[in-house]
Scaffold this motif. Structure first.
Motif, PDB file in Angstrom:
ATOM      1  N   LEU A   1       0.813  -1.218   0.000  1.00 53.29           N
ATOM      2  CA  LEU A   1       0.000   0.000   0.000  1.00 53.29           C
ATOM      3  C   LEU A   1       0.851   1.276   0.000  1.00 53.29           C
ATOM      4  CD1 LEU A   1      -2.842  -0.948   2.552  1.00 53.29           C
ATOM      5  CD2 LEU A   1      -2.787  -1.260   0.075  1.00 53.29           C
TER       6      LEU A   1
ATOM      7  N   VAL B   1      -0.911   4.070  -1.862  1.00 49.18           N
ATOM      8  CA  VAL B   1      -2.076   4.536  -1.093  1.00 49.18           C
ATOM      9  C   VAL B   1      -1.630   5.458   0.037  1.00 49.18           C
ATOM     10  CG1 VAL B   1      -3.979   3.813   0.404  1.00 49.18           C
ATOM     11  CG2 VAL B   1      -3.455   2.513  -1.668  1.00 49.18           C
TER      12      VAL B   1
ATOM     13  N   LEU C   1      -7.981   0.778  -3.317  1.00 49.74           N
ATOM     14  CA  LEU C   1      -7.097  -0.226  -2.742  1.00 49.74           C
ATOM     15  C   LEU C   1      -7.342  -1.560  -3.431  1.00 49.74           C
ATOM     16  CD1 LEU C   1      -7.789   1.917  -0.334  1.00 49.74           C
ATOM     17  CD2 LEU C   1      -6.684   0.211   1.107  1.00 49.74           C
TER      18      LEU C   1
END
Length: 352
Positions: free
Chosen positions: A37, A40, A191
């Protein structure tokens, strides 16, 4: 992180170095808790230092809540989570006046009890599960950074950062947010599932005695200074023009709009998208150690800014195209769009 000095060319350069070093520390700390991630986390941090709000969309179990709570702890910010449900009322999140008896005088007085919106980092979990009235109360707080209850106005803590989550599946019983309300969010961050290697690492951490203790990296005061620093990043005229043409290329009714835009987009992005995209490009630049924004910074931030501001046509949906697909095509072959000056000339100086 070192303190950021008063705005001068030398201090701005040093501030960029300080931010880059602090963000590298944020990444190291986050990596001890969150697997993968990285993009993100970067987009979420960009939204924070641009004084924006964002939506995180992903299926359950992708560590959205853990990501947000961990980031808040690294920045020494107060974190509040609100689980949005169909029976949640505006007063449940804003707070309300409660009638109490004053023990000294015996009189009954109203006392305001703060709701969970009085925090620095607000996780609005599954925002599309709650009725429009409660959604509107949250959006008012996001826009005004204050709340009005019982005729009195209460300022919200600063910084004030809302991260709303949405589940892309199980749409039954939800209250989808209108496009005009979605436009209030600076970014929509998607995501995806972890890679095979990442999923193995997640299992190892979750099924053993693995623990990682994070430590604060930034204070609220530092964040204020960084938010001001973003506004001072210089941008060349050609970057302004590139950003403007990209946003205008999403509008099917714009003069000179391409056949692709007319066929694939029923409604495009407004001026707020231009502002947010340029701010995001500036923030990305300083995270990478540069004190100037480029066209590539704009390209890299375009999907997060535009994916919730473009409405595909039936033709696009029939071909299985997502808004991300459309944005990618516009970035690869930007349609020729008349400049603002040309449009102004055509509007006000058209020959009779």
């Amino acid at each position: 992180m070192n303190e950021i000095e008063a705005p001068t060319e030398a201090s701005d350069t040093q501030a960029v170095r300080d931010l880059q070093a602090a963000y590298a520390e944020v990444q190291r700390e986050m990596a001890g808790v969150i697997v993968g991630l990285d993009e993100v986390i970067a987009q979420t941090f960009v939204t924070l230092i641009c004084r924006g709000h964002c939506i995180l969309e992903g299926v359950p179990g992708l560590a959205k809540t853990k990501l947000i709570s961990t980031l808040a702890s690294l920045l020494e910010l107060n974190f509040k989570r609100i689980q949005f449900t169909p029976d949640l009322m505006p007063g449940d999140i804003t707070g309300s006046d409660v009638l109490e008896e004053d023990r000294t005088t015996g009189n009954r007085v109203f006392r305001f009890i703060q709701g969970p919106l009085f925090g620095n980092v607000i996780l609005a979990d599954e925002i599309n599960r709650t009725p429009p009235k409660t959604q509107s109360a949250l959006l008012e707080a996001m826009e005004e950074r204050q709340l009005t209850v019982g005729g009195k106005t209460y300022p919200l803590p600063d910084p004030f950062f809302v991260l709303a989550t949405q589940n892309p599946i199980e749409q039954e019983g939800t209250y989808p947010m209108p496009e005009a309300q979605l436009d209030r969010f600076m970014m929509k961050i998607t995501l995806g599932y972890p890679t095979a290697e990442e999923e193995i690492e997640i299992m190892k951490r979750a099924t053993t005695q693995y623990r990682f203790e994070t430590k604060p990296v930034m204070t609220a005061e530092t964040i204020f200074k960084l938010q001001k620093l973003v506004r001072r990043v210089p941008v060349a005229d050609h970057v302004y023009e590139f950003t403007s043409n990209l946003i205008r290329s999403t509008r099917p009714n714009e003069a000179g709009a391409s056949t692709y835009t007319k066929n694939m987009i029923s409604w495009g992005a407004g001026p707020r998208a231009s502002i947010f995209l340029l701010l995001a490009a500036k923030a990305r630049a300083i995270l990478l150690g540069r004190f100037h924004a480029t066209e590539d910074d704009v390209r890299q931030m375009a999907h997060g800014i535009l994916r919730h501001r473009i409405m595909p046509t039936f033709n696009a949906e029939a071909e299985g195209l997502t808004t991300d697909d459309i944005i990618t095509t516009l970035l690869e072959t930007p349609p020729p769009v008349p400049s603002a000056a040309e449009n102004l000339k055509n509007t006000f100086f058209r020959k009779a």
